[in-house]
Design a protein around this motif. Structure first.
Motif, PDB file in Angstrom:
ATOM      1  N   ALA A 292       0.828  -1.201   0.000  1.00  0.00           N
ATOM      2  CA  ALA A 292       0.000   0.000   0.000  1.00  0.00           C
ATOM      3  C   ALA A 292       0.863   1.253   0.000  1.00  0.00           C
ATOM      4  O   ALA A 292       0.617   2.195  -0.766  1.00  0.00           O
ATOM      5  N   VAL A 293       1.885   1.283   0.856  1.00  0.00           N
ATOM      6  CA  VAL A 293       2.758   2.460   0.926  1.00  0.00           C
ATOM      7  C   VAL A 293       3.525   2.633  -0.379  1.00  0.00           C
ATOM      8  O   VAL A 293       3.721   3.753  -0.860  1.00  0.00           O
ATOM      9  N   ASP A 294       3.949   1.518  -0.974  1.00  0.00           N
ATOM     10  CA  ASP A 294       4.634   1.596  -2.265  1.00  0.00           C
ATOM     11  C   ASP A 294       3.722   2.204  -3.326  1.00  0.00           C
ATOM     12  O   ASP A 294       4.156   3.022  -4.150  1.00  0.00           O
ATOM     13  N   GLU A 295       2.460   1.808  -3.332  1.00  0.00           N
ATOM     14  CA  GLU A 295       1.504   2.365  -4.295  1.00  0.00           C
ATOM     15  C   GLU A 295       1.319   3.859  -4.079  1.00  0.00           C
ATOM     16  O   GLU A 295       1.217   4.631  -5.028  1.00  0.00           O
ATOM     17  N   TRP A 296       1.285   4.282  -2.821  1.00  0.00           N
ATOM     18  CA  TRP A 296       1.087   5.706  -2.512  1.00  0.00           C
ATOM     19  C   TRP A 296       2.298   6.531  -2.955  1.00  0.00           C
ATOM     20  O   TRP A 296       2.161   7.595  -3.551  1.00  0.00           O
ATOM     21  N   ASN A 297       3.490   6.034  -2.650  1.00  0.00           N
ATOM     22  CA  ASN A 297       4.703   6.814  -2.895  1.00  0.00           C
ATOM     23  C   ASN A 297       5.194   6.748  -4.335  1.00  0.00           C
ATOM     24  O   ASN A 297       5.940   7.623  -4.775  1.00  0.00           O
ATOM     25  N   CYS A 298       4.801   5.725  -5.063  1.00  0.00           N
ATOM     26  CA  CYS A 298       5.246   5.583  -6.450  1.00  0.00           C
ATOM     27  C   CYS A 298       4.550   6.618  -7.332  1.00  0.00           C
ATOM     28  O   CYS A 298       3.343   6.842  -7.224  1.00  0.00           O
ATOM     29  N   SER A 299       5.321   7.258  -8.223  1.00  0.00           N
ATOM     30  CA  SER A 299       4.745   8.296  -9.089  1.00  0.00           C
ATOM     31  C   SER A 299       3.669   7.746 -10.005  1.00  0.00           C
ATOM     32  O   SER A 299       2.787   8.471 -10.456  1.00  0.00           O
ATOM     33  N   SER A 300       3.727   6.452 -10.303  1.00  0.00           N
ATOM     34  CA  SER A 300       2.709   5.829 -11.149  1.00  0.00           C
ATOM     35  C   SER A 300       1.789   4.926 -10.329  1.00  0.00           C
ATOM     36  O   SER A 300       1.107   4.060 -10.865  1.00  0.00           O
ATOM     37  N   GLY A 301       1.806   5.121  -9.015  1.00  0.00           N
ATOM     38  CA  GLY A 301       1.013   4.275  -8.136  1.00  0.00           C
ATOM     39  C   GLY A 301      -0.483   4.479  -8.316  1.00  0.00           C
ATOM     40  O   GLY A 301      -0.939   5.481  -8.863  1.00  0.00           O
ATOM     41  N   ASN A 302      -1.239   3.513  -7.838  1.00  0.00           N
ATOM     42  CA  ASN A 302      -2.688   3.500  -8.025  1.00  0.00           C
ATOM     43  C   ASN A 302      -3.363   3.683  -6.667  1.00  0.00           C
ATOM     44  O   ASN A 302      -3.138   2.902  -5.739  1.00  0.00           O
ATOM     45  N   TYR A 303      -4.199   4.714  -6.552  1.00  0.00           N
ATOM     46  CA  TYR A 303      -4.868   5.016  -5.287  1.00  0.00           C
ATOM     47  C   TYR A 303      -5.820   3.892  -4.876  1.00  0.00           C
ATOM     48  O   TYR A 303      -5.930   3.545  -3.699  1.00  0.00           O
ATOM     49  N   SER A 304      -6.492   3.298  -5.846  1.00  0.00           N
ATOM     50  CA  SER A 304      -7.394   2.190  -5.546  1.00  0.00           C
ATOM     51  C   SER A 304      -6.630   1.024  -4.930  1.00  0.00           C
ATOM     52  O   SER A 304      -7.108   0.363  -4.001  1.00  0.00           O
ATOM     53  N   ASP A 305      -5.433   0.768  -5.464  1.00  0.00           N
ATOM     54  CA  ASP A 305      -4.615  -0.321  -4.919  1.00  0.00           C
ATOM     55  C   ASP A 305      -4.153   0.010  -3.502  1.00  0.00           C
ATOM     56  O   ASP A 305      -4.058  -0.886  -2.651  1.00  0.00           O
ATOM     57  N   PHE A 306      -3.849   1.291  -3.251  1.00  0.00           N
ATOM     58  CA  PHE A 306      -3.489   1.703  -1.886  1.00  0.00           C
ATOM     59  C   PHE A 306      -4.641   1.374  -0.937  1.00  0.00           C
ATOM     60  O   PHE A 306      -4.435   0.790   0.136  1.00  0.00           O
ATOM     61  N   LEU A 307      -5.863   1.741  -1.321  1.00  0.00           N
ATOM     62  CA  LEU A 307      -7.025   1.491  -0.474  1.00  0.00           C
ATOM     63  C   LEU A 307      -7.226  -0.003  -0.244  1.00  0.00           C
ATOM     64  O   LEU A 307      -7.482  -0.444   0.878  1.00  0.00           O
ATOM     65  N   THR A 308      -7.091  -0.791  -1.313  1.00  0.00           N
ATOM     66  CA  THR A 308      -7.305  -2.233  -1.210  1.00  0.00           C
ATOM     67  C   THR A 308      -6.278  -2.883  -0.292  1.00  0.00           C
ATOM     68  O   THR A 308      -6.620  -3.692   0.576  1.00  0.00           O
ATOM     69  N   HIS A 309      -4.993  -2.530  -0.483  1.00  0.00           N
ATOM     70  CA  HIS A 309      -3.945  -3.158   0.321  1.00  0.00           C
ATOM     71  C   HIS A 309      -4.005  -2.723   1.789  1.00  0.00           C
ATOM     72  O   HIS A 309      -3.779  -3.539   2.691  1.00  0.00           O
ATOM     73  N   MET A 310      -4.326  -1.455   2.069  1.00  0.00           N
ATOM     74  CA  MET A 310      -4.441  -1.031   3.461  1.00  0.00           C
ATOM     75  C   MET A 310      -5.664  -1.675   4.126  1.00  0.00           C
ATOM     76  O   MET A 310      -5.631  -2.001   5.319  1.00  0.00           O
ATOM     77  N   HIS A 311      -6.719  -1.868   3.344  1.00  0.00           N
ATOM     78  CA  HIS A 311      -7.900  -2.571   3.853  1.00  0.00           C
ATOM     79  C   HIS A 311      -7.503  -3.982   4.304  1.00  0.00           C
ATOM     80  O   HIS A 311      -7.838  -4.415   5.416  1.00  0.00           O
ATOM     81  N   LYS A 312      -6.784  -4.677   3.444  1.00  0.00           N
ATOM     82  CA  LYS A 312      -6.363  -6.044   3.770  1.00  0.00           C
ATOM     83  C   LYS A 312      -5.343  -6.056   4.907  1.00  0.00           C
ATOM     84  O   LYS A 312      -5.356  -6.971   5.750  1.00  0.00           O
ATOM     85  N   ALA A 313      -4.456  -5.060   4.942  1.00  0.00           N
ATOM     86  CA  ALA A 313      -3.453  -4.991   6.011  1.00  0.00           C
ATOM     87  C   ALA A 313      -4.126  -4.887   7.377  1.00  0.00           C
ATOM     88  O   ALA A 313      -3.786  -5.608   8.320  1.00  0.00           O
ATOM     89  N   TRP A 314      -5.086  -3.970   7.491  1.00  0.00           N
ATOM     90  CA  TRP A 314      -5.821  -3.812   8.752  1.00  0.00           C
ATOM     91  C   TRP A 314      -6.630  -5.073   9.067  1.00  0.00           C
ATOM     92  O   TRP A 314      -6.717  -5.508  10.225  1.00  0.00           O
ATOM     93  N   HIS A 315      -7.230  -5.664   8.044  1.00  0.00           N
ATOM     94  CA  HIS A 315      -8.083  -6.839   8.234  1.00  0.00           C
ATOM     95  C   HIS A 315      -7.281  -8.003   8.808  1.00  0.00           C
ATOM     96  O   HIS A 315      -7.646  -8.618   9.821  1.00  0.00           O
ATOM     97  N   TYR A 316      -6.154  -8.313   8.167  1.00  0.00           N
ATOM     98  CA  TYR A 316      -5.299  -9.398   8.650  1.00  0.00           C
ATOM     99  C   TYR A 316      -4.725  -9.079  10.035  1.00  0.00           C
ATOM    100  O   TYR A 316      -4.579  -9.970  10.881  1.00  0.00           O
ATOM    101  N   LEU A 317      -4.370  -7.819  10.276  1.00  0.00           N
ATOM    102  CA  LEU A 317      -3.800  -7.433  11.567  1.00  0.00           C
ATOM    103  C   LEU A 317      -4.791  -7.715  12.707  1.00  0.00           C
ATOM    104  O   LEU A 317      -4.430  -8.310  13.730  1.00  0.00           O
ATOM    105  N   LEU A 318      -6.032  -7.283  12.537  1.00  0.00           N
ATOM    106  CA  LEU A 318      -7.020  -7.469  13.598  1.00  0.00           C
ATOM    107  C   LEU A 318      -7.395  -8.948  13.759  1.00  0.00           C
ATOM    108  O   LEU A 318      -7.606  -9.421  14.879  1.00  0.00           O
TER     109      LEU A 318
END
Length: 374
Positions: A20-46
């Motif tokens: 997710a952070v890579d998607e955010w910081n990359c100049s060609s990154g995808n915001y939708s992918d950031f949202l999806t990966h952070m969603h999964k990151a929080w989900h797995y964490l909890l």
């Protein structure tokens, strides 16, 4: 030795957070992918937290009590249900921040991603840093992502043209998307909206002057360490700022933390008997596993809900939640007897001298307490 199941869940959570952070910081990154990966990151964490703490996190049939199944497997809670379990206070800024991105995940239109990324920049930084705080506080520093993340380089903050592009992109957001954020925040208390755990904003100011060996490319300033004049200037600059450049470093390590003596004073003000650092407080943190022994090889192995280790002073500091936990465990004569297997000492009728920030409380009558103990 095979790793516990929660460990594998945590590794998957970390993988998604880094993506997710890579998607955010990359100049060609995808915001939708950031949202999806952070969603999964929080989900797995909890889910990892619940599994480790033996908290049931699967849906059951309200009539039969049996698991609801998907492809023959028990259906696990979705992220929104997990957030309600972990943060039962509906006004918690961490929960609200995550819930906003759950809502945004299903509303993003590809052509407006850049504008939405700009508008929600501070909230996205808070989302990631809240994740890091939750990760470390529950599983320890060994699982921190701090060493693998870096402050991104940005041109938008450095040129007038970049700032103008930011304003234009934000202005092009479609009304339904703008309304989603506006309506979500309209129901939030202003104090929560300004909380850094919901939306973290900083102003970048170039450092001018001779460089010292201690200088880093990015230096973080704590407002509580500034003089009144310096603080006024910084706050005023932030209030009138127009550049959206946002980031968060770490939570202030010892904010609102208490020394053992302060803990003892606060507890004693809330219970009908004496409470001291020795022996009561020391005995409690040992028996409840709040922090390791002084001779421990890993002084950071604390229960972060109640205690943190201060590297600078080589000492431990305690949270207000620890005071509440103590009172809950031994707050009455009956509970004190059960915990310590001895009688509490009646308070003496005397003039109390309290440390800074700890309000004095009137002592109860000594004979009345003896009557209660009897």
């Amino acid at each position: 030795m095979a790793k516990a199941r929660w460990h594998h869940m945590l590794m998957e959570s970390q993988r998604h957070a880094l993506k997710a952070v890579d998607e955010w910081n990359c100049s060609s990154g995808n915001y939708s992918d950031f949202l999806t990966h952070m969603h999964k990151a929080w989900h797995y964490l909890l889910h990892a937290e619940f599994y480790k703490d033996k908290i049931e996190y699967h849906y059951t049939d309200p009539k039969t009590g049996k698991y609801q199944l998907i492809d023959g497997e028990p259906k696990a809670w979705d992220l929104e249900r997990c957030l309600r379990q972990r943060y039962p206070n509906s006004a918690d800024p961490v929960r609200l921040n995550a819930e906003l991105f759950v809502a945004l995940r299903n509303k993003v239109e590809h052509r407006y991603e850049h504008g939405l990324k700009i508008v929600t920049g501070g909230k996205a930084q808070a989302l990631v840093m809240n994740y890091e705080q939750e990760l470390v506080s529950h599983f320890g520093l060994a699982y921190s992502l701090a060493e693998r993340l870096r402050f991104p380089v940005s041109l938008q903050a450095l040129t007038a043209e970049g700032r103008e592009q930011i304003r234009m992109a934000a202005a092009k957001l479609p009304k339904p998307t703008r309304d989603l954020v506006a309506k979500f925040e309209a129901a939030i208390d202003p104090g929560v909206r300004d909380d850094v755990k919901y939306d973290y904003r900083v102003r970048l100011v170039p450092i001018i002057g001779s460089k010292t060996d201690a200088d880093l490319a990015i230096n973080f300033v704590r407002l509580d360490e500034l003089s009144d004049d310096e603080r006024r200037i910084m706050v005023e600059a932030g209030r009138h700022g127009t550049v959206i450049v946002r980031d968060r470093h770490v939570e202030v390590a010892d904010k609102d933390k208490l020394l053992p003596r302060q803990v003892a004073f606060q507890v004693e003000a809330l219970v009908p008997f004496e409470f001291h650092v020795q022996p009561e407080h020391t005995e409690m943190w040992r028996r409840l596993g709040v922090r390791p022994p002084t001779s421990s090889a890993d002084p950071y192995d604390t229960d972060a809900r109640y205690c943190v280790y201060n590297e600078t002073f080589k000492s431990y500091a305690y949270t207000p939640a620890w005071v509440s936990r103590i009172v809950k465990e031994i707050g009455t004569v009956v509970k004190y007897r059960a915990f310590f297997e001895r009688e509490p000492r009646p308070k003496k009728v005397t003039e109390l001298t309290t440390p800074a920030g700890v309000p004095a409380q009137a002592s109860i009558d000594e004979q009345a307490l003896r009557d209660k103990i009897a």
